[in-house]
Design a protein around this motif. Sequence first.
Motif, PDB file in Angstrom:
ATOM      1  N   LYS A 186      -3.487  -4.105  -1.071  1.00 17.26           N
ATOM      2  CA  LYS A 186      -4.246  -3.311  -0.102  1.00 17.26           C
ATOM      3  C   LYS A 186      -3.461  -2.073   0.301  1.00 17.26           C
ATOM      4  CE  LYS A 186      -6.581  -3.462   4.372  1.00 17.26           C
ATOM      5  NZ  LYS A 186      -6.020  -2.155   4.767  1.00 17.26           N
ATOM      6  N   ARG A 187      -2.175  -2.235   0.552  1.00 23.23           N
ATOM      7  CA  ARG A 187      -1.347  -1.099   0.947  1.00 23.23           C
ATOM      8  C   ARG A 187      -1.296  -0.057  -0.172  1.00 23.23           C
ATOM      9  NH1 ARG A 187       2.840  -3.755   1.643  1.00 23.23           N
ATOM     10  NH2 ARG A 187       2.391  -4.315   3.808  1.00 23.23           N
ATOM     11  N   SER A 188      -1.188  -0.520  -1.414  1.00 30.41           N
ATOM     12  CA  SER A 188      -1.125   0.405  -2.543  1.00 30.41           C
ATOM     13  C   SER A 188      -2.406   1.217  -2.673  1.00 30.41           C
ATOM     14  CB  SER A 188      -0.850  -0.351  -3.841  1.00 30.41           C
ATOM     15  OG  SER A 188       0.433  -0.949  -3.823  1.00 30.41           O
ATOM     16  N   TRP A 189      -3.562   0.551  -2.507  1.00 34.81           N
ATOM     17  CA  TRP A 189      -4.824   1.283  -2.628  1.00 34.81           C
ATOM     18  C   TRP A 189      -5.068   2.183  -1.424  1.00 34.81           C
ATOM     19  CZ3 TRP A 189      -7.072   2.309  -6.897  1.00 34.81           C
ATOM     20  CH2 TRP A 189      -6.962   1.430  -7.975  1.00 34.81           C
ATOM     21  N   ASP A 190      -4.653   1.774  -0.232  1.00 37.73           N
ATOM     22  CA  ASP A 190      -4.739   2.673   0.920  1.00 37.73           C
ATOM     23  C   ASP A 190      -3.876   3.908   0.690  1.00 37.73           C
ATOM     24  OD1 ASP A 190      -6.586   1.320   2.473  1.00 37.73           O
ATOM     25  OD2 ASP A 190      -5.083   0.191   3.595  1.00 37.73           O
ATOM     26  N   ASP A 191      -2.674   3.701   0.149  1.00 41.90           N
ATOM     27  CA  ASP A 191      -1.806   4.842  -0.156  1.00 41.90           C
ATOM     28  C   ASP A 191      -2.450   5.743  -1.206  1.00 41.90           C
ATOM     29  OD1 ASP A 191       0.066   3.890   1.614  1.00 41.90           O
ATOM     30  OD2 ASP A 191       1.377   3.019   0.079  1.00 41.90           O
ATOM     31  N   PHE A 192      -3.086   5.118  -2.219  1.00 38.84           N
ATOM     32  CA  PHE A 192      -3.733   5.883  -3.286  1.00 38.84           C
ATOM     33  C   PHE A 192      -4.811   6.804  -2.714  1.00 38.84           C
ATOM     34  CE2 PHE A 192      -7.183   6.439  -6.296  1.00 38.84           C
ATOM     35  CZ  PHE A 192      -6.541   6.779  -7.476  1.00 38.84           C
ATOM     36  N   TYR A 193      -5.714   6.238  -1.912  1.00 39.03           N
ATOM     37  CA  TYR A 193      -6.793   7.056  -1.374  1.00 39.03           C
ATOM     38  C   TYR A 193      -6.309   7.983  -0.269  1.00 39.03           C
ATOM     39  CZ  TYR A 193     -10.189   4.507  -4.131  1.00 39.03           C
ATOM     40  OH  TYR A 193     -10.897   3.983  -5.181  1.00 39.03           O
TER      41      TYR A 193
END
Length: 311
Positions: free
Chosen positions: A77-84
């Motif tokens: 979740k943290r990785s995808w939040d960082d991505f977007y």
Amino acid sequence: MARNECSVAASYYDLYANAELTTAPPSNSPANEDGDEQTLWEEYEWTAEDEQKVADQLQKSAIRCKVVPSFRVEDDKRSWDDFYGRHQVNFFKDRHYLATAFPQEFGPTCSANPCLVELGCGVGNALLPLLEDTRQRWTVYGMDLSEIAIALLKQDTRFTTAAVEGRAFAFAGDLSCGVPEPCRGVATVASLLFCLSAIPPAHQAAAARHAAATLGPGSVLVLRDYGRFDEAQVKLGSQRNRLITDNYYRKYDGTKCFYFSLHDLERLFVQEAGLDMLELDYIRRVYSNRAQQSTRRRVWVHARFRKPLDA
């Protein structure tokens, strides 16, 4: 990556760079689905020998290259939040090719008052173009692991206009844990477009069952995702600190990716989720970029599954 980081790395690049194609990509090949006119492609078929060569190389890499530890869902979740958070709405292009890829579900003869549940919707690159369709009055539900992606989706004027009309809804959540109650049983079509590959393999069966729960009897789930021996898998497999478990890798930005075989999808959606298989195949293409004078071999999986009428 330094060439001495993993002794088999050069073999991967040589395999793709020197592979003999049945024919060179013709100059009149269609542009790719994102409309990049500089990139031409043609379909190709691998022999059993071709596949075995890549499988052997990946096996050697798994032995010689360091394996990274598994990660928690919270890390994903943290990785995808960082991505977007970094890319906002600028990374992926809107998917205007759905009517071509899945004509029964998105073409002009699709059902009246259609309803899409898009799982792993990101910032809405599949569902937002449907809201522009003047021939069909789509109702759309989007779900994504990233709260930032959902927040960005809700800011799009196409979404806000449809939301006022009661035709657009979006939720943040983990598909492997379930789907929001408003999404259950409402879909005439559900979509998993390059989403399931981001879910850890141990959680994919649960995700498939929850995806099936969005369908009404007789409704169809459509899927496209990364296929086994895609060039991206080959490159990730040749590098240290990328492999998590078989066919599952950590990418450069911290997000993860699994590469599917057809058997994987049949097991997940027919055996585990109880759906009927309508279509299941690989899409294999050689892309040729004239400007860069380069070629890439890509592999995707393409599938359609239907919920039984008596479910």
